[in-house]
Enzyme design. Structure first.
Site, PDB file in Angstrom:
ATOM      1  CB  THR A 193      -7.185  -5.416  10.051  1.00  0.00           C
ATOM      2  OG1 THR A 193      -7.694  -6.605   9.438  1.00  0.00           O
ATOM      3  CG2 THR A 193      -7.534  -4.208   9.221  1.00  0.00           C
ATOM      4  CG  ASN A 213      -3.663  -2.072   6.936  1.00  0.00           C
ATOM      5  OD1 ASN A 213      -3.558  -1.778   5.755  1.00  0.00           O
ATOM      6  ND2 ASN A 213      -4.698  -2.731   7.417  1.00  0.00           N
ATOM      7  NE  ARG A 254      -2.369  -5.410   7.276  1.00  0.00           N
ATOM      8  CZ  ARG A 254      -3.529  -5.940   6.915  1.00  0.00           C
ATOM      9  NH1 ARG A 254      -4.062  -6.934   7.615  1.00  0.00           N
ATOM     10  NH2 ARG A 254      -4.156  -5.487   5.847  1.00  0.00           N
ATOM     11  CG  PHE A 281     -13.136   1.711   6.938  1.00  0.00           C
ATOM     12  CD1 PHE A 281     -12.687   1.122   5.764  1.00  0.00           C
ATOM     13  CD2 PHE A 281     -13.789   0.917   7.869  1.00  0.00           C
ATOM     14  CE1 PHE A 281     -12.886  -0.230   5.514  1.00  0.00           C
ATOM     15  CE2 PHE A 281     -13.991  -0.446   7.624  1.00  0.00           C
ATOM     16  CZ  PHE A 281     -13.536  -1.013   6.444  1.00  0.00           C
ATOM     17  CE  LYS A 328      -4.012  -2.108   2.285  1.00  0.00           C
ATOM     18  NZ  LYS A 328      -4.986  -1.992   3.398  1.00  0.00           N
ATOM     19  CE1 TYR A 369      -9.400  -2.790   0.307  1.00  0.00           C
ATOM     20  CE2 TYR A 369      -8.479  -0.936  -0.905  1.00  0.00           C
ATOM     21  CZ  TYR A 369      -8.308  -2.029  -0.075  1.00  0.00           C
ATOM     22  OH  TYR A 369      -7.055  -2.370   0.378  1.00  0.00           O
TER      23      TYR A 369
HETATM   24  N1  UDP Z   1      -9.736  -0.284   7.306  1.00  0.00           N
HETATM   25  C1  UDP Z   1      -9.806   0.951   7.915  1.00  0.00           C
HETATM   26  N2  UDP Z   1     -10.462   1.059   9.138  1.00  0.00           N
HETATM   27  C2  UDP Z   1     -11.052  -0.014   9.734  1.00  0.00           C
HETATM   28  C3  UDP Z   1     -10.972  -1.272   9.103  1.00  0.00           C
HETATM   29  C4  UDP Z   1     -10.313  -1.383   7.889  1.00  0.00           C
HETATM   30  O1  UDP Z   1      -9.292   1.932   7.394  1.00  0.00           O
HETATM   31  O2  UDP Z   1     -11.623   0.136  10.818  1.00  0.00           O
HETATM   32  C5  UDP Z   1      -9.024  -0.426   6.013  1.00  0.00           C
HETATM   33  C6  UDP Z   1      -7.643  -1.072   6.183  1.00  0.00           C
HETATM   34  O3  UDP Z   1      -6.741  -0.451   5.262  1.00  0.00           O
HETATM   35  C7  UDP Z   1      -7.925  -2.506   5.818  1.00  0.00           C
HETATM   36  C8  UDP Z   1      -8.963  -2.335   4.695  1.00  0.00           C
HETATM   37  O4  UDP Z   1      -9.771  -1.253   5.130  1.00  0.00           O
HETATM   38  O5  UDP Z   1      -6.746  -3.191   5.421  1.00  0.00           O
HETATM   39  C9  UDP Z   1      -9.829  -3.540   4.430  1.00  0.00           C
HETATM   40  O6  UDP Z   1     -10.409  -3.973   5.634  1.00  0.00           O
HETATM   41  P1  UDP Z   1     -10.514  -5.515   6.005  1.00  0.00           P
HETATM   42  O7  UDP Z   1     -11.383  -5.624   7.196  1.00  0.00           O
HETATM   43  O8  UDP Z   1     -10.882  -6.297   4.785  1.00  0.00           O
HETATM   44  O9  UDP Z   1      -9.019  -5.882   6.501  1.00  0.00           O
HETATM   45  P2  UDP Z   1      -7.811  -6.717   5.843  1.00  0.00           P
HETATM   46  O10 UDP Z   1      -8.401  -7.875   5.078  1.00  0.00           O
HETATM   47  O11 UDP Z   1      -7.038  -5.764   4.946  1.00  0.00           O
HETATM   48  O12 UDP Z   1      -6.978  -7.163   7.015  1.00  0.00           O
END
Ligand code: UDP
Length: 140
Positions: free
Chosen positions: A93, A114, A104, A59, A11, A51
């Site tokens: 995450t 992240n 991470r 978010f 990212k 997304y």
């Molecule tokens: N995200 C965020 N705030 C939140 C949760 C997620 O900004 O409270 C963002 C973060 O960049 C994350 C992405 O949205 O990686 C996608 O979320 P997901 O729950 O799918 O997490 P991931 O699969 O990336 O761990």
């Protein structure tokens, strides 16, 4: 165990800090092979499409703004159990909850910024690979 392919993205927070090599090394050290890779500065529209599953989440706007704010590196990773393996190396995450040794934990600065994305299931892996790559760009 089956050889799988998964989609990975480094990212903007990580590309800006010149961490592409360090992150890719962690993936390779875990036994994953980079079979496709390119640097992409995605448009806001591409971020929203990628997304789309999160479009009702609070978010979403901030996430799409961030993802189109600087270059990313999109990759296809191949290996045994690649989808789960990549998720394990990525860590939780929220970097505050990520395990020691994960990408991470080591590199991410916040739950939003992240450092990496990784597909979470075979169906999403296939969709996400198709979103960014044509078949001829993947060289196994
Ligand atoms: N995200 C965020 N705030 C939140 C949760 C997620 O900004 O409270 C963002 C973060 O960049 C994350 C992405 O949205 O990686 C996608 O979320 P997901 O729950 O799918 O997490 P991931 O699969 O990336 O761990």
């Amino acid at each position: 165990m089956a050889i799988e392919r998964t989609f990975s993205m480094i990212k903007p927070d990580a590309t800006k800090r010149n961490l592409t090599g360090a992150i890719t090394k962690k993936l390779e050290d875990a036994g994953l092979r980079v079979v496709a890779s390119k640097r992409v500065w995605m448009s806001r529209r591409q971020a929203e499409g990628f997304y789309a599953v999160h479009k009702e989440r609070p978010f979403f706007d901030e996430l799409c703004e961030f993802m189109s704010s600087a270059p990313t590196v999109v990759q296809v990773l191949e290996g045994e159990n690649a989808i789960l393996k990549n998720r394990e190396i990525m860590g939780a995450t929220n970097p505050a909850e990520a395990a020691e040794g994960t990408i991470r934990k080591e590199f991410a600065t916040s739950i939003g910024e992240n450092s990496v994305h990784g597909s979470d299931a075979p169906e999403t892996a296939a969709e996400e690979i198709r979103y960014w790559f044509s078949d001829t760009e993947i060289v196994g």
